[in-house]
Design a protein around this motif. Sequence first.
Motif, mmCIF file in Angstrom:
data_model
loop_
_atom_site.group_PDB
_atom_site.id
_atom_site.type_symbol
_atom_site.label_atom_id
_atom_site.label_comp_id
_atom_site.label_asym_id
_atom_site.label_seq_id
_atom_site.Cartn_x
_atom_site.Cartn_y
_atom_site.Cartn_z
ATOM 1 N N LYS A 85 12.913 7.559 6.481
ATOM 2 C CA LYS A 85 11.964 7.974 7.508
ATOM 3 C C LYS A 85 10.658 7.177 7.410
ATOM 4 O O LYS A 85 10.012 6.883 8.420
ATOM 5 C CB LYS A 85 11.665 9.461 7.387
ATOM 6 N N ALA A 86 10.269 6.840 6.187
ATOM 7 C CA ALA A 86 9.032 6.076 6.014
ATOM 8 C C ALA A 86 9.125 4.697 6.652
ATOM 9 O O ALA A 86 8.104 4.094 6.993
ATOM 10 C CB ALA A 86 8.710 5.944 4.528
ATOM 11 N N GLU A 87 10.342 4.184 6.833
ATOM 12 C CA GLU A 87 10.510 2.869 7.436
ATOM 13 C C GLU A 87 10.207 2.882 8.933
ATOM 14 O O GLU A 87 10.114 1.815 9.542
ATOM 15 C CB GLU A 87 11.922 2.362 7.189
ATOM 16 N N PHE A 88 10.031 4.060 9.525
ATOM 17 C CA PHE A 88 9.663 4.149 10.931
ATOM 18 C C PHE A 88 8.158 3.916 11.130
ATOM 19 O O PHE A 88 7.694 3.822 12.253
ATOM 20 C CB PHE A 88 10.029 5.533 11.490
ATOM 21 N N TYR A 89 7.396 3.859 10.062
ATOM 22 C CA TYR A 89 5.945 3.751 10.131
ATOM 23 C C TYR A 89 5.487 2.366 9.692
ATOM 24 O O TYR A 89 6.237 1.625 9.048
ATOM 25 C CB TYR A 89 5.303 4.830 9.255
ATOM 26 N N PRO A 90 4.232 1.997 10.015
ATOM 27 C CA PRO A 90 3.747 0.664 9.650
ATOM 28 C C PRO A 90 3.815 0.415 8.150
ATOM 29 O O PRO A 90 3.451 1.279 7.349
ATOM 30 C CB PRO A 90 2.292 0.670 10.146
ATOM 31 N N ASP A 91 4.268 -0.759 7.802
ATOM 32 C CA ASP A 91 4.372 -1.181 6.410
ATOM 33 C C ASP A 91 3.286 -2.227 6.178
ATOM 34 O O ASP A 91 3.266 -3.270 6.849
ATOM 35 C CB ASP A 91 5.755 -1.768 6.147
ATOM 36 N N ILE A 92 2.363 -1.973 5.262
ATOM 37 C CA ILE A 92 1.213 -2.845 5.063
ATOM 38 C C ILE A 92 1.229 -3.405 3.650
ATOM 39 O O ILE A 92 1.293 -2.649 2.673
ATOM 40 C CB ILE A 92 -0.108 -2.089 5.304
ATOM 41 N N ASN A 93 1.149 -4.725 3.556
ATOM 42 C CA ASN A 93 1.071 -5.406 2.273
ATOM 43 C C ASN A 93 -0.216 -6.216 2.224
ATOM 44 O O ASN A 93 -0.596 -6.873 3.208
ATOM 45 C CB ASN A 93 2.257 -6.353 2.085
ATOM 46 N N LEU A 94 -0.883 -6.189 1.088
ATOM 47 C CA LEU A 94 -2.049 -7.027 0.849
ATOM 48 C C LEU A 94 -1.642 -8.172 -0.070
ATOM 49 O O LEU A 94 -0.923 -7.955 -1.047
ATOM 50 C CB LEU A 94 -3.171 -6.223 0.193
ATOM 51 N N SER A 95 -2.110 -9.361 0.251
ATOM 52 C CA SER A 95 -1.785 -10.513 -0.593
ATOM 53 C C SER A 95 -3.010 -11.394 -0.738
ATOM 54 O O SER A 95 -3.863 -11.466 0.155
ATOM 55 C CB SER A 95 -0.626 -11.316 0.017
ATOM 56 N N ALA A 96 -3.099 -12.053 -1.865
ATOM 57 C CA ALA A 96 -4.190 -12.981 -2.133
ATOM 58 C C ALA A 96 -3.687 -14.052 -3.078
ATOM 59 O O ALA A 96 -2.800 -13.802 -3.906
ATOM 60 C CB ALA A 96 -5.389 -12.253 -2.742
ATOM 61 N N ALA A 97 -4.252 -15.247 -2.921
ATOM 62 C CA ALA A 97 -3.873 -16.355 -3.791
ATOM 63 C C ALA A 97 -5.084 -17.250 -3.999
ATOM 64 O O ALA A 97 -5.901 -17.445 -3.089
ATOM 65 C CB ALA A 97 -2.711 -17.147 -3.198
ATOM 66 N N ALA A 98 -5.210 -17.792 -5.192
ATOM 67 C CA ALA A 98 -6.308 -18.703 -5.523
ATOM 68 C C ALA A 98 -5.785 -19.769 -6.459
ATOM 69 O O ALA A 98 -4.902 -19.501 -7.289
ATOM 70 C CB ALA A 98 -7.468 -17.948 -6.162
ATOM 71 N N GLY A 99 -6.324 -20.989 -6.308
ATOM 72 C CA GLY A 99 -5.868 -22.048 -7.182
ATOM 73 C C GLY A 99 -6.576 -23.356 -6.912
ATOM 74 O O GLY A 99 -7.642 -23.401 -6.278
ATOM 75 N N LEU A 100 -5.989 -24.429 -7.364
ATOM 76 C CA LEU A 100 -6.537 -25.773 -7.238
ATOM 77 C C LEU A 100 -5.481 -26.696 -6.646
ATOM 78 O O LEU A 100 -4.299 -26.572 -6.982
ATOM 79 C CB LEU A 100 -6.983 -26.302 -8.609
ATOM 80 N N ASP A 101 -5.939 -27.659 -5.807
ATOM 81 C CA ASP A 101 -5.019 -28.604 -5.199
ATOM 82 C C ASP A 101 -5.776 -29.919 -4.996
ATOM 83 O O ASP A 101 -6.844 -29.932 -4.359
ATOM 84 C CB ASP A 101 -4.507 -28.071 -3.859
ATOM 85 N N LEU B 8 0.811 -1.213 0.000
ATOM 86 C CA LEU B 8 0.000 0.000 0.000
ATOM 87 C C LEU B 8 0.851 1.271 0.000
ATOM 88 O O LEU B 8 0.387 2.332 -0.413
ATOM 89 C CB LEU B 8 -0.924 0.010 1.220
ATOM 90 N N ASP B 9 2.071 1.180 0.469
ATOM 91 C CA ASP B 9 2.995 2.331 0.486
ATOM 92 C C ASP B 9 2.319 3.570 1.082
ATOM 93 O O ASP B 9 2.344 4.655 0.501
ATOM 94 C CB ASP B 9 3.486 2.614 -0.942
ATOM 95 N N LEU B 10 1.731 3.400 2.254
ATOM 96 C CA LEU B 10 0.991 4.485 2.887
ATOM 97 C C LEU B 10 1.857 5.693 3.193
ATOM 98 O O LEU B 10 1.389 6.835 3.195
ATOM 99 C CB LEU B 10 0.334 3.979 4.177
ATOM 100 N N TRP B 11 3.115 5.479 3.468
ATOM 101 C CA TRP B 11 3.999 6.583 3.894
ATOM 102 C C TRP B 11 4.976 7.011 2.794
ATOM 103 O O TRP B 11 5.863 7.821 3.041
ATOM 104 C CB TRP B 11 4.768 6.166 5.157
ATOM 105 N N GLY B 12 4.792 6.465 1.605
ATOM 106 C CA GLY B 12 5.559 6.942 0.456
ATOM 107 C C GLY B 12 6.968 6.398 0.336
ATOM 108 O O GLY B 12 7.783 6.968 -0.385
#
Length: 506
Positions: free
Chosen positions: A324-340, A156-160
């Motif tokens: 400086k941005a590394e001092f703030y929360p780093d948020i990543n969104l992830s999703a995966a779909a498939g067959l097993d 999301l790069d909330l803090w740039g």
Amino acid sequence: MEAMTNHYRPKPRASAWAASIAAAVATLGIAGCVNYAGIKSDKQIAPPSAYETKQSLPAEGGQWPAMDWANQFGDPQLRKLIDEALADNPTIDQARARIEKASSSVGTANSALYPKVTGSYSWTRELYSANGSAPPPINGTWQSENNLLASASFDLDLWGKNREHLRGAVSQEKVVEAEAEEVRITLAASVASTYNQLARLYVLRDIEVREVKNREDIGRITDGRVGAGLDTNVERQTAYGETATSRSSVSELDGQITTVRYQLGALLGGGPDRGLKIANPSLGEGASIALPDNLPADLISRRPDIVSAYWQVDAAIHDVKEKKAEFYPDINLSAAAGLDAFGWGKFLTAGSGQLQAGPAIHLPIFDAGELRAELKGRYADFDYDVATYNQTLINALSDVATQVTQIHSADHQLVDAQQALDAQSKAYQLALTRYKAGLNQQLQVLNADDNRLAAETAVVNLEMDRRTMQIGLIKALGGGFDASRAGLAANGETPIPVASGGTETH
């Protein structure tokens, strides 16, 4: 960063996701104790007006050098040699390679702003233990498992942080582009200066060839005087020795000419033989010397080394903001779909579907001072780059002032040197005439000739030095470079204005 996974569970609603993320960020933000309080810099790049230049760099209504500045010297071969050097030269190729590498770094940084999507498929064949954890009828049998998975992730790069990294990479690319322009200008000036040195040696050789004739004439007069009993064999041998010395000087200059031709061949990006094919120079005086108006202020966009230093400071600012941005929360969104599924029979059925999604949140709470130390390092780089910019500007102003002063000094010296040459030439002719008439000794003629030779050599060297200084002034004024045309211009009267509070952001 650990991803929270949900296998075979219904997809959560967007509102529930948002609430979960907000709660997690708030909790971590309260818990986080790593900060950059007290770490900053108050360094600023200096505007040209910070340095006194009115006396040394007066406005004279002159023009900035054009890209075809070599044409002013009236020798078409010089322009062709410069073009050849810039077209195919390992030094230029090195600069181009650095630009390509910097461009690839920009591409890499830009990719971090977009989602990443990957796909994978695996097939495994496995014999499961009859006494293991696998239930019947799988235990004790060979089974094939098919796994197909498509994954996507987005920071999301909330803090740039990623945006600042991209901006820093773009600035670094501009640094390299400006450095490439500096390489081009330096190479062109080196070709011109070396070519002028070749012209100097040819003129000096012509003088020494004439000097050989002068000494031979003196030798013939001495032979006549020896026959008439006016001189002895001492004067005859002295005349022979002086003639041999002059011939030796011609040979020495021939060697220097060949050496300079080899140097030109290397500058052109060719072998030594390339230099041997260059025709003798026929350089003229060049244009008159007049400094452009508003020189100190406009020089920062005309000198590629200053432009390069500017973009280095700009890159350092983005490096600070990224850290400086590394001092703030780093948020990543992830999703995966498939067959097993085991085997092929049920692989393409709905029951074989797999789905996982969720955010991953990272916040430094305690790192033993690592982030603060790294930020201090970024500020140290910034301070260094600011100091480098300021020193580059000081050196550039001094360079222009020095070249102009030396040219004016050479002009004054040439007036006196030419008068000295005229006087020494007349003295030599009078001494030679009196020697023929038996009124002077040989030593007086030789001394007069030495003085005339020294005066003529001084005039030639001053003329050639002046042209070298003129080439140096062209380089000092940017050699035709213009940051606006090159797409490297900075905005504002001072390229990077810094607030009184330093470069702190957020």
